[in-house]
Structures are given as structure tokens and as C-alpha cells.
Write a protein that holds these residues in place. Structure first.
Motif, PDB file in Angstrom:
ATOM      1  N   LEU A 192     -20.792   4.513  31.355  1.00 27.47           N
ATOM      2  CA  LEU A 192     -20.477   5.820  30.772  1.00 27.47           C
ATOM      3  C   LEU A 192     -21.179   6.935  31.538  1.00 27.47           C
ATOM      4  CD1 LEU A 192     -19.122   7.347  28.368  1.00 27.47           C
ATOM      5  CD2 LEU A 192     -21.285   7.053  27.161  1.00 27.47           C
ATOM      6  N   LEU A 193     -22.450   6.726  31.840  1.00 29.88           N
ATOM      7  CA  LEU A 193     -23.199   7.730  32.616  1.00 29.88           C
ATOM      8  C   LEU A 193     -22.611   7.900  34.015  1.00 29.88           C
ATOM      9  CD1 LEU A 193     -26.936   7.036  31.669  1.00 29.88           C
ATOM     10  CD2 LEU A 193     -25.527   8.998  31.041  1.00 29.88           C
ATOM     11  N   ASN A 194     -22.163   6.785  34.629  1.00 30.36           N
ATOM     12  CA  ASN A 194     -21.563   6.846  35.963  1.00 30.36           C
ATOM     13  C   ASN A 194     -20.307   7.725  35.942  1.00 30.36           C
ATOM     14  OD1 ASN A 194     -21.323   6.262  38.680  1.00 30.36           O
ATOM     15  ND2 ASN A 194     -19.982   4.514  38.282  1.00 30.36           N
ATOM     16  N   LYS A 195     -19.463   7.535  34.919  1.00 33.68           N
ATOM     17  CA  LYS A 195     -18.250   8.362  34.816  1.00 33.68           C
ATOM     18  C   LYS A 195     -18.612   9.841  34.667  1.00 33.68           C
ATOM     19  CE  LYS A 195     -15.236   4.876  32.777  1.00 33.68           C
ATOM     20  NZ  LYS A 195     -14.484   4.486  31.570  1.00 33.68           N
ATOM     21  N   ARG A 196     -19.604  10.107  33.840  1.00 35.51           N
ATOM     22  CA  ARG A 196     -20.019  11.500  33.648  1.00 35.51           C
ATOM     23  C   ARG A 196     -20.571  12.097  34.937  1.00 35.51           C
ATOM     24  NH1 ARG A 196     -23.040  11.523  27.762  1.00 35.51           N
ATOM     25  NH2 ARG A 196     -21.159  11.129  26.515  1.00 35.51           N
ATOM     26  N   LEU A 197     -21.351  11.305  35.677  1.00 35.37           N
ATOM     27  CA  LEU A 197     -21.894  11.783  36.953  1.00 35.37           C
ATOM     28  C   LEU A 197     -20.781  12.067  37.968  1.00 35.37           C
ATOM     29  CD1 LEU A 197     -25.093   9.580  37.415  1.00 35.37           C
ATOM     30  CD2 LEU A 197     -24.982  12.060  37.105  1.00 35.37           C
ATOM     31  N   LEU A 198     -19.757  11.205  37.992  1.00 38.92           N
ATOM     32  CA  LEU A 198     -18.627  11.439  38.904  1.00 38.92           C
ATOM     33  C   LEU A 198     -17.910  12.735  38.550  1.00 38.92           C
ATOM     34  CD1 LEU A 198     -17.143   7.822  39.284  1.00 38.92           C
ATOM     35  CD2 LEU A 198     -18.396   9.174  40.994  1.00 38.92           C
ATOM     36  N   ARG A 199     -17.689  12.964  37.246  1.00 41.42           N
ATOM     37  CA  ARG A 199     -17.057  14.211  36.809  1.00 41.42           C
ATOM     38  C   ARG A 199     -17.919  15.416  37.162  1.00 41.42           C
ATOM     39  NH1 ARG A 199     -16.407  13.988  31.007  1.00 41.42           N
ATOM     40  NH2 ARG A 199     -16.360  11.734  31.089  1.00 41.42           N
ATOM     41  N   LEU A 200     -19.205  15.280  37.002  1.00 45.70           N
ATOM     42  CA  LEU A 200     -20.127  16.368  37.315  1.00 45.70           C
ATOM     43  C   LEU A 200     -20.098  16.692  38.807  1.00 45.70           C
ATOM     44  CD1 LEU A 200     -22.230  18.254  36.074  1.00 45.70           C
ATOM     45  CD2 LEU A 200     -23.958  16.523  36.541  1.00 45.70           C
ATOM     46  N   LYS A 201     -20.047  15.629  39.668  1.00 49.70           N
ATOM     47  CA  LYS A 201     -19.970  15.862  41.117  1.00 49.70           C
ATOM     48  C   LYS A 201     -18.662  16.539  41.491  1.00 49.70           C
ATOM     49  CE  LYS A 201     -23.176  12.506  42.964  1.00 49.70           C
ATOM     50  NZ  LYS A 201     -23.388  11.467  43.953  1.00 49.70           N
ATOM     51  N   ALA A 202     -17.574  16.150  40.860  1.00 53.36           N
ATOM     52  CA  ALA A 202     -16.279  16.788  41.127  1.00 53.36           C
ATOM     53  C   ALA A 202     -16.333  18.258  40.704  1.00 53.36           C
ATOM     54  CB  ALA A 202     -15.155  16.052  40.392  1.00 53.36           C
ATOM     55  N   ASP A 203     -16.939  18.513  39.555  1.00 58.91           N
ATOM     56  CA  ASP A 203     -17.097  19.891  39.104  1.00 58.91           C
ATOM     57  C   ASP A 203     -17.997  20.679  40.047  1.00 58.91           C
ATOM     58  OD1 ASP A 203     -15.462  19.392  36.975  1.00 58.91           O
ATOM     59  OD2 ASP A 203     -17.090  19.166  35.497  1.00 58.91           O
TER      60      ASP A 203
END
Length: 142
Positions: free
Chosen positions: A26-37
Motif C-alpha cells: 500500500l505504501l509503495n503504491k502511494r509512493l509511486l503516485r506521489l512520485k508521479a505527482d
């Protein structure tokens, strides 16, 4: 009992490990979204910087234009004010000259004898005769 107690502890550790793995995913998905943002935010910031530079150049050009216009309008306004004063002075002088000429003309005009008083019909007839005499070519009778 010690064997089953060890099994319970190991099962508990396994469940906790599975929960940790799930939470890490779950944290990995959030980190990926944050990097895209972050990438889109960097692109937006770059565009804002470019727009700001363009706006600063435009403002500098506008300031220069306003300064030039202000100088030109100021000099034209001063010139118009001077010309207005000159025209006012010349008009006053012309008015004075016109008054003096009028006084001279009135003083130089010979006194005219009074015309005899005519009736309304006689004055209309005299006006019609004067009008018809002006209308004849070369002053000849019709």
C-alpha cells in the motif's frame, strides 16, 4: 504444550508478516503516485517560471512605453498650455482692436437724416420694389 505454544507464536508472526507485506505494498503504491505527482508538479513549476519571466519582460516593456508616453504627453500638454495662453492674449488684443475700430466707425459715420415714417402698406410696397430692382439683370426694367 511447548510445541503448540511455539506454533501459535510462529503463526502470529506469520500473520503479522503478511500484514506488514500488505501495508508495504500500500505504501509503495502511494509512493509511486506521489512520485508521479512530483513530476507533474515540477513540470507545472517550470511552466510557471517561464510565464513569470515572460510577464516580467512584458512589464518592463510596458514601463518603458508608459515613460515614453508620459514624456511625450507632458511636453505636448505644456505646448498646448502655452499656445492656449498665447491665443487668449491674442483674442483679448483682437477684441480691443475691434472695439477701437467700432468707436472710430461710429464717430466717422455722418449723421443720417431720419427717414419719413411710412405706413405698413407703404413699407411693404417699398420693400417689394427694392427686391424687384435687385432681381433685374443689369438694372434694366423688365
Amino acid at each position: 504444550m511447548s510445541h503448540s505454544f511455539g506454533m501459535v507464536i510462529e503463526s502470529l508472526v506469520a500473520v503479522l508478516l503478511l500484514l506488514t507485506i500488505g501495508y508495504c505494498m500500500l505504501l509503495n503504491k502511494r509512493l509511486l503516485r506521489l512520485k508521479a505527482d512530483e513530476q507533474s508538479l515540477k513540470a507545472t513549476i517550470g511552466e510557471l517560471i517561464t510565464a513569470t519571466e515572460i510577464a516580467e519582460r512584458a512589464i518592463g516593456g510596458l514601463k518603458h512605453t508608459v515613460r515614453d508616453v508620459n514624456e511625450n504627453l507632458g511636453s505636448q500638454l505644456n505646448s498646448a498650455t502655452d499656445m492656449s495662453r498665447q491665443l487668449t492674449k491674442l483674442l483679448a488684443e483682437g477684441d480691443g482692436v475691434l472695439r477701437r475700430i467700432s468707436k472710430i466707425a461710429v464717430a466717422a459715420r455722418p449723421a443720417e437724416p431720419e427717414a419719413p415714417k411710412l405706413s405698413a402698406a407703404q413699407s411693404i410696397a417699398a420693400a417689394a420694389q427694392a427686391f424687384s430692382e435687385r432681381r433685374r439683370p443689369n438694372g434694366l426694367a423688365a
